[in-house]
Design a protein around this motif. Structure first.
Motif, short mmCIF file in Angstrom:
data_model
loop_
_atom_site.label_atom_id
_atom_site.label_comp_id
_atom_site.label_asym_id
_atom_site.label_seq_id
_atom_site.Cartn_x
_atom_site.Cartn_y
_atom_site.Cartn_z
N ILE A 5 0.83 -1.21 0.00
CA ILE A 5 0.00 0.00 0.00
C ILE A 5 0.86 1.25 0.00
N GLU A 6 2.00 1.21 0.66
CA GLU A 6 2.89 2.37 0.69
C GLU A 6 3.37 2.76 -0.71
N LYS A 7 3.37 1.81 -1.63
CA LYS A 7 3.83 2.07 -3.00
C LYS A 7 2.71 2.57 -3.91
N SER B 116 3.76 3.43 7.13
CA SER B 116 4.45 4.68 7.49
C SER B 116 4.19 5.79 6.48
N LYS B 117 3.92 5.41 5.22
CA LYS B 117 3.63 6.39 4.17
C LYS B 117 2.30 6.05 3.51
N PRO B 118 1.19 6.39 4.13
CA PRO B 118 -0.12 6.07 3.55
C PRO B 118 -0.39 6.89 2.30
N PRO B 119 -1.22 6.37 1.40
CA PRO B 119 -1.55 7.11 0.16
C PRO B 119 -2.33 8.39 0.48
N GLN B 120 -1.73 9.52 0.25
CA GLN B 120 -2.29 10.80 0.71
C GLN B 120 -3.51 11.25 -0.08
N TYR B 121 -3.76 10.63 -1.25
CA TYR B 121 -4.94 11.01 -2.03
C TYR B 121 -6.16 10.13 -1.72
N LEU B 122 -6.02 9.23 -0.76
CA LEU B 122 -7.09 8.30 -0.44
C LEU B 122 -8.36 9.06 -0.03
#
Length: 944
Positions: free
Chosen positions: A719-721, A745-751
């Protein structure tokens, strides 16, 4: 639209010239000549497209150019098809290259012959071009104009169509008139006056909904069948009760359906709206299912025909054309975004308005075309006025409106013209699914690529431009504000259909005795496919084949025969949604150029491995089929963007196993173009599959089912990718299985949308960093800590649903929390006893739904602070809570007295009983009706 055809052709000519295609001597020069000549004439064709209706000679010339462009496109596609057919894999050696050249010699000779003939036609047709006025530069400027940052302000609100305050009050008074017998109110008048708009404004009024808890809106059309009308009404009435319609309605005849409707309505005060009743027989058939139950029920009709009104001894409401001042006010509001008309434009604007004849639809349509123009050059506005021709007084108002709407069409850029014409393929009663339309437009080649945007985003902008110009209407939106379905207004549709037929853009086959054109490139088959095969004089060079409401039996459905014919070999689009299919038609895999394939809502059970031959496939829609597994070869479809495979087994959002996805053993990570993947079942070989998903960095929507706890770490890493992810839906293998997705640690910010179904050991704290989230559904989480703490600061969250999410006894909505929340649903929170809403929390909330919270007996403290709350619905909630909210006698009624609608629903005597606060005292309290002692299908509030 010749310019549109030429533009599509030029893209293919570019490919033919740039690719290393082994053409015969002299052919490349001929192709280059045709390319240069057509490119040179594009600007002229732009001007000709908008003038051909006024010049017969020009119209004939434009048609010839269009035919030549299509012939050239056919020649290229047929040549390309032969290359694909011969080329199995890559040409790895000089020997293979020689062998391939020998195999394709016939194909190269054929295209050489075709192109030489087309070149001769191009030379002749361009020499005989009629004289066209020098308007190319201004036309180019008009067509290239785009909506500026004020575009969103031009979105049409229904209330803007007409000044309906007074008509709305009059109509509402008729609904509220103190008469116990069933009354029928007919709204009639010419199409485009706003009959539907007025009825919708009244129907959506909270006071009306409060008075008529049982309500339904049914759209009619001349082509819809009575059986479908009755089934639609049954479905909508069950939706009001929050209960799925019985599966047996599919086998009921009209009399059984009418009896079912009558039984549903007999005990309730109801409001039924029948929109666009076109003849007396339809009304006669429907009215016998609407009982006169002496409860003050009402029926509203909208119709264009006076004989419908005369046939019913009810109340009639005739809409007239807008008076001059109201028309001017509407014109200025839509053209100048609420500002007054500039003085130097007033005379020409009033002349334009005069031609609209007081017809609201015409005013709004022309305003949409004018709103994007500059305000300084009065000549541009005078050209618009002059293009209507001389003013003809006394003509039928419909003709005036056709002129106006035709101008709106002519003012469109060519790519928007193609999109609007494409809507003509859908049946008139059809609410067009927004995402389906986007995928179709892309497959048709109508969507141009733009830097930094996906084709889907560009297509979405096209449709919003049509909305801005009032050429498209929203039928339904999702709870988070996205467009779900859309349609054209009836009269605009008539004009678009006429232009589509006139330009041979698409052919709609729905009548046995229809007149077929000489050539067919896009074919829409409605009701039956039988009459298509009777045509022996029509040339089928199909690029698109879509079918709607096919009533043929499985044994007589002729898709196999159709797909075996030579007329479909160049197909790009094959949409067989709802067709009576039980097996995958094997002929489909030979349609090598296919980009869009939909078998949605068919009974197809399996997909063959030979589907790998469809190398250019972009959409594979298998929603609501019986496909549960895809062949390993599906991974070879490298251009696939949308892979949609799932179905509902049980129509209840509260049933854990309500949805089935698909299994696949293929290396899914090879499908690098995928944007939508749902719903993939990951219980077998799951760890490797989770790693594969990490390669799909273009994913916008991901749906996973049957996830196990031990695979959480691998999924988190993937998911981070997925930096482009907009929607994530994860369901555990069972409702007590833990979903371990905490270590992102790096969630998809456009979710924007998040759906989690399964146990959560703790709340995933990365969620509170997702500032773009608009919808969150959590189910079976069984959290011990209050989840609101992590969600309340999300600035854009509009829809929040909990089902068995929290085992604590108190939910606390803090001040300033949930600033954008509009819908809140709480279901089966058995331990919940208190809800505290601090002042300033949920200030945008419009709807609150509470269901099956058996311990919740106290009114939410602070609910009186929710000043925008329009609806509260209780399903199977304790009597103590409901009694405390009753007017006059309830201790806490003052907290909800300003909420327009508050309802309580219970299962009683085999049916759902719905009570408003005012009538709740009429219900006898009976402990046997408690939710703990009853089993039945739960209400469907939302479906993910």
């Amino acid at each position: 639209m010749a310019e549109s055809s030429v533009s599509f052709l030029l893209e293919k000519l570019t490919w033919l010239l740039q690719e290393e295609v082994n053409l015969q001597r002299g052919v490349r020069e001929d192709v280059q000549y045709i390319n240069d000549e057509l490119e040179r004439h594009k600007a002229i064709l732009m001007a000709a497209d908008s003038m051909e209706d006024k010049d017969p000679e020009l119209k004939v010339w434009v048609k010839r150019v269009r035919v030549i462009a299509q012939d050239m496109e056919d020649a290229i596609d047929e040549y390309y098809l032969r290359l694909v057919d011969h080329q199995q894999g890559k040409i790895r050696s000089y020997f293979h290259k020689i062998l391939f050249g020998i195999k394709t010699m016939k194909a190269r000779h054929k295209i050489a012959s075709n192109i030489q003939g087309i070149k001769s036609k191009v030379e002749v047709i361009l020499r005989r071009r009629p004289i066209i006025p020098d308007v190319a530069s201004s036309s180019s400027q008009r067509f290239s104009s785009r909506l500026d940052s004020q575009g969103d302000a031009l979105l049409l609100e229904e209330a803007d169509l007409v000044g309906i305050d007074q008509p709305k009050k009059q109509l509402t008074d008729l609904l509220f008139k103190d008469e116990s017998k069933r009354e029928v109110i007919s709204i009639y008048g010419m199409g485009g006056l706003g009959k539907t708009t007025l009825a919708k404004q009244v129907y959506d009024d909270p006071k009306v909904k409060k008075r008529f808890r049982i309500h339904a809106w049914v759209n009619l059309s001349q082509s819809i069948k009575m059986e479908e009308i009755l089934k639609d009404l049954v479905q909508k009435l069950h939706n009001v009760f929050g209960k799925p319609a019985p599966g047996s309605i599919g086998t009921m005849n009209n009399d059984d359906l009418k009896e079912l409707i009558k039984n549903l309505l007999q005990r309730s005060r109801y409001l039924i709206v029948l929109d666009d009743v076109w003849n007396v027989k339809v009304w006669d058939d429907v009215k016998h299912s609407l009982p006169n139950n002496n409860r003050g029920s009402r029926v509203m009709l909208t119709t264009r025909k006076k004989d419908i009104v005369r046939a019913e001894l009810g109340k009639d409401f005739h809409l007239a054309f807008l008076p001059e001042q109201e028309a001017w006010s509407l014109f200025c509001r839509k053209t100048f975004q609420g500002n007054s008309c500039p003085p130097h434009l007033e005379e020409v604007c009033r002349n334009i308005l005069k031609l609209c004849g007081g017809l609201p639809l015409a005013i709004v349509a022309i305003s949409g075309a004018l709103a994007t123009r500059g305000r300084t050059n009065i000549e541009e506005w005078q050209i618009v006025c002059r293009s209507f021709g001389s003013e003809i007084e006394g003509n039928d108002k419909l003709e005036d409106m056709k002129k106006v709407l035709s101008l709106s069409f002519n003012e469109l850029p060519y790519h928007l013209k193609s999109c609007l014409l494409y809507l003509s393929i859908f049946p008139e009663f059809h609410a067009i699914e927004h995402m389906r339309l986007i995928r179709l437009l892309i497959a048709e080649g109508f969507v141009n690529s733009e830097n930094g945007k996906t084709l889907e985003e560009v297509a979405d902008r096209y449709l919003k431009e049509l909305l801005n110009r009032s050429l498209l209407q929203v039928v339904e939106k999702t709870s988070d504000g996205r467009i779900k379905t859309c349609r054209m207004h009836d009269l605009l549709r008539e004009i678009v259909n006429f232009k589509s037929r006139d330009q041979n853009f698409a052919t709609v086959a729905k009548e046995q005795d229809m007149v077929w054109p000489e050539r067919v490139r896009r074919l829409s088959v409605i009701n039956s496919s039988h009459n298509v095969h009777k045509q022996n004089k029509t040339i089928f060079k199909l690029r698109s084949l879509l079918m709607f409401a096919i009533s043929d039996s499985v044994n007589h459905f002729s898709i196999h025969e159709l797909c075996s014919s030579t007329g479909v070999k160049l197909l790009n689009v094959l949409d067989l949604q709802d067709a009576p299919l039980e097996d995958f038609p094997v002929e489909i895999v030979n349609l090598y150029l296919l980009k869009h394939l939909s078998l949605k809502n068919t009974k197809v059970k399996s997909i063959p491995g030979s589907i790998k031959k469809l190398k250019y496939l972009e959409t594979l829609d298998l929603k609501h089929t019986y496909v549960t597994e895809l062949p390993v070869e599906v991974a070879e479809l490298k251009r696939l963007r949308h892979l949609l495979v799932y179905r509902y087994e049980i129509e209840s959002y509260a049933h854990f196993h309500s949805r089935h996805g698909f299994k696949v053993a293929a290396p899914i990570g090879n499908m690098l173009s995928l944007q939508k993947l749902c719903f993939i079942e990951v219980d077998q070989g799951s760890r490797a599959l989770m790693v594969e998903l990490g390669k799909l960095t273009q994913l916008r929507r991901l749906g996973i089912r049957k996830m196990r706890k031990e695979d959480g770490a691998a999924l988190c890493s993937s998911i981070e990718k997925m930096i482009n992810l907009r929607s994530l839906n994860i369901t555990a293998i069972e409702d007590d299985e833990i979903i371990d997705i905490h270590n992102i640690s790096k969630p998809p910010q456009y979710l924007q949308q998040l759906y989690l179904s399964g146990r959560l050991e703790k709340f995933p704290q990365w969620i509170n960093s997702l500032k773009n989230l608009v919808k969150v559904f959590l189910k079976w989480s069984r959290l011990k800590e209050d989840p609101l703490v992590y969600l309340q600061d999300l600035p854009n969250l509009r829809h929040l649903e909990f089902l068995q999410v929290y085992v604590g006894d108190t939910l606390n909505f803090n001040a300033k929390g949930f600033p954008s929340l509009k819908v809140l649903g709480l279901d089966d929170l058995e331990g919940l006893k208190h809800m505290i809403i601090e002042e300033g929390a949920m200030q945008s909330l419009k709807k609150l739904v509470m269901q099956r919270c058996g311990s919740f007996k106290n009114v939410p403290l602070g609910i009186e602070h929710l000043t925008k709350l329009k609806t509260i619905e209780f399903f199977d909630m304790p009597d103590e809570l409901i009694m405390a909210l009753r007017p006059n006698v309830g201790a806490d009624y003052w907290r909800v007295q300003n909420v327009p609608t508050v309802y309580s629903t219970y299962w009683r005597d085999g049916g759902w009983d719905v009570y408003s606060l005012e009538t709740f005292g009429e219900r006898e309290s009976d402990s046997n009706h408690s939710s703990a002692k009853r089993t039945r299908e739960l209400p469907t509030l939302w479906k993910v």
